[in-house]
Design an enzyme around this catalytic site. Structure first.
Site, PDB file in Angstrom:
ATOM      1  CG  HIS A   1      60.648  80.320 -21.041  1.00  0.00           C
ATOM      2  ND1 HIS A   1      59.286  80.310 -20.848  1.00  0.00           N
ATOM      3  CD2 HIS A   1      61.171  80.988 -19.978  1.00  0.00           C
ATOM      4  CE1 HIS A   1      58.997  80.938 -19.720  1.00  0.00           C
ATOM      5  NE2 HIS A   1      60.117  81.365 -19.176  1.00  0.00           N
TER       6      HIS A   1
ATOM      7  CB  CYS B   1      58.897  83.714 -17.126  1.00  0.00           C
ATOM      8  SG  CYS B   1      59.207  82.200 -16.171  1.00  0.00           S
TER       9      CYS B   1
ATOM     10  CG  ASP C   1      58.318  77.946 -22.945  1.00  0.00           C
ATOM     11  OD1 ASP C   1      59.151  77.375 -22.220  1.00  0.00           O
ATOM     12  OD2 ASP C   1      57.660  78.935 -22.569  1.00  0.00           O
TER      13      ASP C   1
END
Length: 418
Positions: free
Chosen positions: A362, A235, A328
């Site tokens: 994600h 991330c 995601d």
């Protein structure tokens, strides 16, 4: 007599468990139910329904679930299909050294279950321990200069490949991936960089010199190979991992999990050089039918002028492993990875590997971790995305590939050992 067995009863969270029920009536329908209480007292549950074979046995390594939270043959399905009782709760392990997660597995006669509520005592039960650290791994709190974090060292004298582990916008210090990497033979530095101890809660810039200090700290350790360090990032941590790979010669292998190929939010600074963040398009933030925020459309890297914000990834000398979940909903990670790879190709580089997983979201965590498709983070209800079964498969495959990649590029002359 009905028996429920599991091998091993105590194991690392990335190790599979063989669960088996015996002594049942031939072809009896039964329900396996798993539960876990996290460190905050929040509960997670899963269930799967099976039919015993002609010998009155159900072996989860071979039997097919006929219903519940998943269907088909999935030996570890009870673990990765765990769901929070309290919506928008993410399963996180903070205390990796002292306490494992305990998973209770109970076996019920399916006919006695009405409306998903257990009508009688289980026919059998057991408790499993799921550890994030192997015996012999040591944890050293790091407070050297500006650095804040925790260093995990495998047992033995070394030398070990060194890895810096970076999480994202959640902040604080997350140690569970670093402790697992140490359990697999890596000297792993879980590095905090905001919202921890005396570090800024909301920094105004990302100071790359801080991460340079971390790389040098790890390389100086007498148990770490001195030829280079690796970075595992996810991330928001990916934009830092990319910059480290570009500007720090100490970084020779970088894992990039669902991130961007540009800085966002705040500028990056390195020895006076400023890299401005790509402006985001707030009007492209969307809310799905469940009221969850989806952010993956907010950065348009193909717009006019966007190229000036992209990282010059072609300047990096080390190796890259891009890991993306095609489901995601927070970052358009596949598009960003492909754009970065396109830059490398245009400059004649082949120092990259892309693992792209359909149906994965994600939060790609270590194997058998439950899918967290949505949670509340900094008071925002975020949709992380992902589908349970393909996400679980992605986590299992990616974890093996991460370790293989790091060993290949961090251990000197490892190619001669393959």
């Amino acid at each position: 007599m009905i028996q429920l067995t599991a091998t091993p009863v105590s194991a690392l969270v990335d190790e599979p468990v063989h669960i088996r029920a015996t002594g049942l009536i031939p072809f009896q329908m039964v329900s396996f139910q798993a539960s876990l209480e996290d460190e905050n007292g929040d509960m997670f549950y899963s269930q799967a329904h099976y039919r015993a074979n002609e010998f009155g046995e159900v072996d989860l390594n071979h039997a097919s679930s006929l219903g519940g939270d998943y269907m088909g043959v999935h030996p570890m399905g009870l673990f990765w299909s765990l769901k929070p009782e309290k919506l928008l709760t993410r399963l996180l392990k903070r205390d990796v050294m002292n306490r494992p997660f305990q998973v209770q597995v109970k076996l019920y006669d399916l006919e006695l279950i009405v409306n998903n509520k257990v009508a009688s005592a289980p026919k059998a039960s057991l408790t499993l321990e799921r550890w994030y650290v192997a015996p012999g791994v040591t944890r050293i709190k790091v407070r050297e200069g500006r650095l804040r974090g925790a260093l995990f060292l495998p047992p033995g004298e070394g030398l070990f490949p060194g890895v810096i582990d970076l999480f994202g916008g959640l902040g604080g210090l997350l140690e569970f991936r670093a402790s697992l990497l140490a359990s697999r033979g890596f000297a792993s530095l879980a590095l905090a960089y905001h919202n921890y101890e005396d570090l800024p809660r909301k920094p105004e810039v990302t100071d790359l010199e801080y991460f340079e200090e971390a790389a040098n700290f790890l390389l100086r350790h007498p148990k770490v190979f001195g030829s280079g360090v690796g970075v595992v990032s996810v991330c928001q941590g990916v934009q830092i991992g990319l910059s480290m790979a570009i500007y720090l010669k100490q970084v020779t292998a970088t894992v990039l999990i669902n991130g961007t190929n540009f800085p966002f939010g705040i500028p990056q600074v390195y020895h006076g050089q400023i890299h401005q963040p790509l402006p985001h398009s707030a009007q492209l933030i969307s809310t799905n039918a469940l009221g969850l925020l989806e952010l993956y459309r907010t950065f348009e890297t193909t717009q006019v002028g966007a190229s000036q914000y992209l990282f010059p990834i072609e300047e990096a000398q080390g190796q890259f492993l891009f890991i993306v979940g095609e489901g995601d909903k927070t970052i358009n990670s596949k598009a960003h990875a492909e754009q970065a790879i396109g830059q490398l190709k245009r400059h004649g580089k082949n120092n990259w590997t892309l693992l792209s997983y359909p149906g994965a979201g994600h939060l790609i965590e270590p194997p058998y971790s439950p899918l967290c498709c949505a949670s509340t983070t900094h008071d925002l209800r975020l949709h992380w995305g992902g589908e349970v079964i393909p996400h679980a498969a992605a986590q299992e495959h990616a974890w093996k590939e991460i370790q293989r990649f790091l060993r290949k590029h961090l251990i000197p002359d490892v190619t001669s050992q393959l």
